[in-house]
Motif scaffolding. Structure first.
Motif, PDB file in Angstrom:
ATOM      1  N   LEU A 156      49.445  40.488  35.330  1.00 45.22           N
ATOM      2  CA  LEU A 156      48.200  40.967  34.723  1.00 45.22           C
ATOM      3  C   LEU A 156      48.469  42.092  33.735  1.00 45.22           C
ATOM      4  N   VAL A 213      43.839  33.462  37.603  1.00 40.28           N
ATOM      5  CA  VAL A 213      43.799  34.178  38.889  1.00 40.28           C
ATOM      6  C   VAL A 213      43.026  33.323  39.880  1.00 40.28           C
ATOM      7  N   ALA A 273      42.071  42.365  37.422  1.00 40.17           N
ATOM      8  CA  ALA A 273      41.819  41.190  36.588  1.00 40.17           C
ATOM      9  C   ALA A 273      40.601  41.409  35.696  1.00 40.17           C
ATOM     10  N   VAL A 320      41.494  43.526  32.764  1.00 39.54           N
ATOM     11  CA  VAL A 320      42.260  42.766  31.764  1.00 39.54           C
ATOM     12  C   VAL A 320      41.322  41.857  30.965  1.00 39.54           C
ATOM     13  N   PRO A 330      42.467  36.991  32.234  1.00 37.69           N
ATOM     14  CA  PRO A 330      42.703  35.719  32.906  1.00 37.69           C
ATOM     15  C   PRO A 330      41.415  34.923  33.094  1.00 37.69           C
TER      16      PRO A 330
END
Length: 824
Positions: A395, A410, A424, A427, A435
């Motif tokens: 990540l 993910v 996550a 990100v 993701p």
């Protein structure tokens, strides 16, 4: 220390790691290099075929791959810690004559200027291709053979069905990376040699082919070792470079980190020799360290691309696969910063391979979706939460790199910890479209229902965009075909005639003016689906037969379970599991159209049947008031309206039940997916005006499970509730839900927490997939107007991320038009 506390400390430590200086430099070098078409491998393949005429095809293909591994030009960019590519240049479009030549001949000069996925070309390459390569392959390539065997039939259904894999070898597969790392090419070669001694006939040819390609793979790795040693002879020592760095910038963070870790300086003689030793080691034995494992994995995917020139070879659950190597190297002194640097070098390599598609295919798969899908998180073999340092490092690598590849996924489930989930989310907030998220609560039971064991289902991975697979034992053929349900409805309403051309595409089962009841219309729709499905399955069978005869893949077969035990190539059914997946496109438009007909024509009887049919035939010219009523007075899919959502579910179930009764040519089941890649644009171009108010030629809904953009009026939670009504079993080949949020939503911790809670709702509702664009409409408009200022802007298209400025204008417009949410 409790597991949650330990994970929290790891997450915090990794979250604080900065992007190493070398990564930024390598990224810029890569992005600055133009894309060219390459005919180098085509030249080698053609020569080998001429030299081995009359031999079994699997052996000829093995010799061709081995010759390319030994003969293609190679290059190492100074500073790389992970090396290898299928061309000396990056992002090159490889001409692959075994799969297709005629389309290259037709389009070669247009590649630099075509609307989508452009490549530079060299005049001398065009001349050599036409004079030396093309004449040999006329009538022999996969493209030509399929055209001769089934071209007319495939063309006859093309307005409704797009059959894929007609001009390239098979990808969309997750090799057994654990086996590759446990044995290496040397170990697999030895296994094949031993089996070859007692085999006969076709099985002996298969094992011999595996020996040939694994020997070539070893030589390929040694060639890189040799190249690095040659570069080392002219390089400065680490001590000299460190002194120079200290003199130039005494507080150099990078130099300090390297010195603390006992590592050589970037581009130094010692570093080049270190990477050379790693390449030589993994050629002869299994990797032992984290660096060796990362390099060995990259060699695997480079060679798979060289063998097949196809999309969507995916590593699978990288955090689980690399865990033992990471733990050993950490115990031996490797820092988390060094592990991140190695992963980020791997991330850059994933962006150096693209796939050259023909003009038509580039519309359906726009933006170079090569599909190196990596999954982290999920449950382990016992159903417990699985997360480790590598999960967070992946990540963090995506947060730093922000490029389209790898396609990071993910896996979520009810016990996913807040640390992984919120990392996550942060990100995602950076805007790279990654993701994406998959739901173990939906996928695992659906896979068990499909026939996989509990252990296999819990270990699922993703290939390409959103296609679901087991790891290392499954040729899922997930890209078999796309079926345009909206075109089928059009033909059912118009007596089998194309609204755009007037051509008779199917038998006349009736038209809207003559259907007395809604059930009559549905009966005609069923007949249209059945008619085109039968013809589609015949076309898919011809494609599989051609792949078996023309494009066996011994290198891939060496890393797919049961091929070695059976002595059978993966294309011929050697894998343990043999599926074929077909995409249903597009349920949102279909549900909205059927809802409009049901409510306005049959239930309320406000709109006469003849009037609606005439409006569709005239593309709503003169029917503005009727179109407004269709758009605004009938509830739409995506707003949690049960009876509307049920229409989409009903026809998806019908399609799934019908196709599930058939077996593919390898003896495995057909199943279904709901994702479009970028096909919602060209498939929409094939559909006339529709009863949902959409005009002829306009795009269909994006994604696969997503509502039509602009029609999801009640917010993201209502969308989730509508999508949750689609049975899990409908999307065992992959489902796709697209959403777009404004960046401002993620600027506070409260926003991150709300979004994490939204994702937990997604898990609870048992929806298989969701992904997000986090971008302002204004930024996209500016990028379209001034692409030179937004070179690195990436967006989520449909299951994959692409550079926005590399997309064709109509696809850019569709992404801009998608609904944006300011909150949940």
């Amino acid at each position: 220390m409790k597991k949650t506390e330990a994970v929290s400390l790891v997450a915090q430590a990794i979250d604080g790691l900065a992007m190493p200086g070398r990564i930024g430099r390598l990224k810029e070098v890569m992005l600055d290099e133009p894309r060219y078409v390459s005919i180098e491998q085509a030249r080698i393949i053609t020569r080998v075929y001429q030299e081995h005429e009359g031999e079994p095809r699997i052996l000829v293909r093995a010799h061709a791959l081995a010759a390319a591994l030994r003969g293609l030009a190679i290059r190492v960019t100074p500073g790389e810690l992970v090396v290898g590519n299928r061309t000396a240049g990056v992002r090159a479009g490889v001409v692959f004559p075994e799969s297709g030549c005629c389309w290259v001949d037709r389009e070669f000069e247009d590649l630099p200027t075509r609307p989508q996925d452009r490549f530079h070309v060299r005049e001398e390459d065009i001349r050599e291709f036409r004079n030396e390569i093309l004449p040999y392959w006329n009538g022999k390539s996969l493209e030509d053979v399929l055209r001769a065997r089934a071209g007319e039939e495939i063309d006859a259904i093309a307005r409704v069905v797009k059959i894929n894999q007609k001009d390239h070898a098979q990808g969309h597969i997750c090799p057994d990376c654990r086996k590759w790392l446990a044995m290496g090419p040397a170990g697999i070669r030895k296994d094949a040699e031993e089996r070859m001694q007692v085999a006969t006939g076709a099985a002996r040819d298969f094992y011999e082919a595996v020996v040939i390609v694994m020997a070539g793979a070893q030589d390929f790795m040694h060639r890189y070792a040799g190249r690095l040693r040659t570069m080392a002879r002219g390089a400065k020592s680490s001590s000299v470079l460190r002194a120079n760095a200290a003199a130039a910038a005494p507080a150099s963070r990078e130099a300090g980190v390297l010195e603390d870790a006992g590592l050589p300086m970037p581009e130094s003689r010692e570093e080049l020799l270190m990477v050379a030793d790693i390449c030589a080691a993994v050629a002869e034995r299994p990797p032992e360290t984290f660096h060796e494992a990362v390099q060995a994995l990259w060699f695997l995917f480079v060679i798979l691309q060289m063998e097949s020139n196809a999309s969507s070879f995916s590593p699978g659950r990288l955090d689980e696969i690399l865990a033992p190597y990471y733990e050993k190297s950490r115990a031996d002194g490797m820092t988390q910063a060094r592990a991140l640097e190695l992963l980020e070098c791997l991330w850059l390599k994933f962006n150096q391979i693209v796939y050259l598609r023909n003009r038509g295919s580039a519309k359906y798969f726009a933006g170079f979706p090569i599909g190196f899908n990596i999954a982290v998180g999920g449950v382990d073999a016992d159903g417990r939460d699985y997360v480790n340092d590598v999960s967070f490092l992946c990540l963090q690598a995506q947060a730093h790199i922000g490029l389209p590849q790898p396609n990071l996924s993910v896996r979520l489930h009810p016990q996913t910890g807040d640390q992984l989930l919120k990392k996550a989310v942060r990100v995602v907030a950076k805007g790279s479209g990654m993701p994406q998220f998959f739901n173990d609560k939906a996928v695992i039971p659906a896979f068990e229902e499909l026939g996989f064991s509990e252990t296999e289902a819990r270990d699922y991975a993703i290939v390409g965009c959103v296609e679901l697979t087991t790891q290392g034992n499954n040729l899922g053929w997930s890209d078999a075909a796309m079926f345009n349900l909206c075109k089928a409805l059009e033909l059912a309403m118009n007596g089998g005639k194309d609204l755009l051309t007037g051509a008779q595409l199917s038998p006349d089962f009736g038209d809207l003016a003559h259907y007395e009841t809604f059930a009559d219309l549905e009966a005609a729709l069923a007949k249209e689906i059945d008619y085109f499905m039968e013809r589609m399955l015949k076309g898919c069978e011809e494609v599989e037969k051609a792949h078996i005869a023309l494009l066996p893949t011994p290198f891939l077969s060496g890393v797919i379970d049961d091929c070695m035990a059976k002595g059978v190539d993966v294309t011929a059914g050697g894998a343990r599991h043999n599926l074929s997946g077909v995409q249903m496109i597009q349920v949102a438009n279909l549900a909205d159209s059927l809802a409009a007909i049901k409510q306005l024509v049959y239930d309320e009887q406000i709109v006469p049947r003849e009037t609606l049919l005439d409006a569709l035939q005239k593309n709503f010219e003169g029917y503005d008031v009727l179109r407004a009523r269709l758009l605004n007075k009938v509830p739409k899919y995506g707003n949690d309206v049960d009876w509307v959502d049920a229409l989409g579910v009903r026809w998806a179930r019908y399609f799934r039940q019908k196709i599930g009764a058939h077996k593919n040519y390898r003896g495995g089941p057909y199943h279904t997916g709901m994702y479009t890649v970028s096909a919602h644009v060209p498939m929409g171009a094939n559909v006339g005006a529709s009863p949902d108010g959409r005009k002829a030629g306009e795009p269909l809904a994006d994604g696969g499970m997503s509502p039509v953009y602009g029609r999801d009026a009640l917010g993201p939670t209502a969308v989730l509730k509508s999508v949750s009504k689609l049975d899990k079993e409908l999307t065992t080949n992959g489902g796709l839900l697209n959403m777009k949020f404004l960046p401002e939503f993620f600027e506070t911790q409260a926003g991150v927490d709300k979004f994490a809670a939204f994702l937990r709702t997604f898990v609870d509702l048992e929806i298989p997939h969701i992904q997000f664009n986090v971008v302002r409409r204004e930024d996209l408009l500016d990028a379209k107007a001034h692409p030179e200022k937004h070179r690195s802007l990436t967006v989520r298209v449909a299951g994959y991320t692409a550079y926005f400025t590399e997309l064709a204008g109509d696809l850019q417009d569709e992404i801009i038009a998608r609904t944006s949410y300011a909150g949940v």
